[in-house]
Scaffold this motif. Structure first.
Motif, PDB file in Angstrom:
ATOM      1  N   GLY A   1       0.266   5.579   0.274  1.00 13.53           N
ATOM      2  CA  GLY A   1      -0.702   6.647   0.467  1.00 13.53           C
ATOM      3  C   GLY A   1      -0.121   8.005   0.139  1.00 13.53           C
TER       4      GLY A   1
ATOM      5  N   LYS B   1       0.853  -1.183   0.000  1.00 17.83           N
ATOM      6  CA  LYS B   1       0.000   0.000   0.000  1.00 17.83           C
ATOM      7  C   LYS B   1       0.892   1.237   0.000  1.00 17.83           C
TER       8      LYS B   1
ATOM      9  N   LYS C   1      -6.598   8.624   2.799  1.00 19.85           N
ATOM     10  CA  LYS C   1      -7.475   7.500   3.140  1.00 19.85           C
ATOM     11  C   LYS C   1      -6.848   6.565   4.176  1.00 19.85           C
ATOM     12  N   LEU C   2      -5.536   6.588   4.267  1.00 23.39           N
ATOM     13  CA  LEU C   2      -4.851   5.750   5.255  1.00 23.39           C
ATOM     14  C   LEU C   2      -4.672   6.473   6.587  1.00 23.39           C
TER      15      LEU C   2
ATOM     16  N   HIS D   1      -3.546   4.701  -2.253  1.00 22.49           N
ATOM     17  CA  HIS D   1      -4.610   5.207  -1.375  1.00 22.49           C
ATOM     18  C   HIS D   1      -4.472   6.728  -1.282  1.00 22.49           C
TER      19      HIS D   1
ATOM     20  N   ASP E   1      -0.918  -0.854  -4.261  1.00 27.61           N
ATOM     21  CA  ASP E   1      -2.224  -0.204  -4.308  1.00 27.61           C
ATOM     22  C   ASP E   1      -2.103   1.227  -3.799  1.00 27.61           C
TER      23      ASP E   1
END
Length: 329
Positions: free
Chosen positions: A32, A30, A69-70, A65, A63
């Motif tokens: 962000g 992930k 959003k994190l 974010h 991915d």
């Protein structure tokens, strides 16, 4: 015959094993950042993620974010340190280590040419920040230049170019001492809150302005702010970083893949960042915001006062690293 079959199977196993490169299985990460989908940083990160995917043969999938959003940048900083989030793009909070405020040193640079030398991979600033963050189990691997900071206000201040005149205005600043002190030296009363709550503060009248952002960031305050002061109080440079343990687990080839890709991305960003900043200021004007320009004398007075009264505090908190960075400009 049996020996031939066994030998063939062993060869096939070796081919399968080595064809996977340096990854035994696909890794899902992930990353962000603070801006909305489709923003300049979002587009650059998407290009980076695609590049990493291609060069690793799909072994590292990341991915994205966007839009916090994190979590807020200071929250995600801790999540990366603990390995809950693999990567992030944004500023650093100073709650754990005040020395990280080095990156926000007010008036450290005053032009884009200076910024290109100071805020970049391999610079004295970059190296010192990397040292500080390793103590938090974070590996700094790149950066993304954003803009020069300015002040956004709901009302016109008294004598905006004179830092010795009290403005009688409460403005939001990031919860970082260098921003608080800078606001005071420029004549404002600082109110430290995160960006997440700043817009609410402006709407309710709790604060009458903001320091800590720039023209592009203030575009989202349409109809709320009416004046913009491009004081260039700091240079916004979002560091790109990952969990240190994760970094150590990468092969040397993959480490080089990341640093080279991020260096190229930073170079492309610097090529367009100044023009985008100018365009953002024009967009503010189109929103009805009055941009208050300053003379060279006014800028010199603001810089002198802040450097005289704020830099000694930073030198005391940061230590020898402060002098090393200031001297290397």
């Amino acid at each position: 015959m049996n020996k031939t079959v066994v030998a063939t199977l062993l060869c096939l196993l070796m081919i399968v094993f080595f064809s996977g490169g340096s990854h035994a299985e696909t890794e899902h990460w992930k990353i962000g950042h603070v801006r909305s989908p489709g923003s300049a940083i979002d587009n650059d990160i998407r290009a980076l993620v695609d590049h990493i995917k291609t060069k690793t043969g799909g072994s590292i999938l990341i991915d994205i974010h966007p839009a916090n959003k994190l979590g807020d940048y200071s929250v995600v900083q801790e999540r990366v340190a603990f390995g809950e989030v693999e990567m992030y793009v944004g500023p650093f909070g100073t709650a754990i280590d005040k020395r990280v405020a080095l990156a926000f040193t007010p008036f450290l640079v005053s032009s884009w040419d200076e910024a290109k030398r100071v805020y970049t991979q391999g610079s004295a600033l970059f190296k010192q920040m990397a040292i500080f963050l390793e103590n938090q189990n974070i590996k700094v691997i790149g950066g993304w230049p954003v803009y020069f900071g300015g002040i956004a206000l709901t009302q016109k201040p008294a004598d905006p170019g004179n830092p010795d005149i009290p403005k009688e205005m409460i403005i939001r600043v990031p919860p970082i001492r260098s921003f608080e002190r800078t606001a005071r030296e420029l004549g404002y009363t600082p109110y430290p809150i995160t960006w997440t709550y700043a817009k609410m503060g402006l709407k309710t009248g709790m604060v009458e302005g903001m320091l800590g952002g720039g023209a592009e960031g203030y575009l989202g305050l349409k109809g709320i702010i009416h004046y913009y002061l491009p004081v260039k109080d700091h240079f916004e440079y979002w560091f790109i970083y990952m969990n240190l343990d994760l970094w150590k687990g990468l092969s040397e080839k993959d480490q080089t893949l990341f640093t080279d890709a991020l260096q190229a991305m930073e170079k492309r960003r610097y090529a367009v960042a100044e023009a985008e900043e100018i365009a953002s200021i024009e967009k503010l004007k189109n929103q009805g915001v009055q941009v208050i320009e300053f003379s060279d004398r006014e800028r010199a007075a603001m810089q002198k006062k802040v450097k005289t009264n704020v830099w000694p505090m930073l030198k005391q908190e940061i230590g020898d690293a402060f002098e090393a960075v200031v001297g290397a400009r």
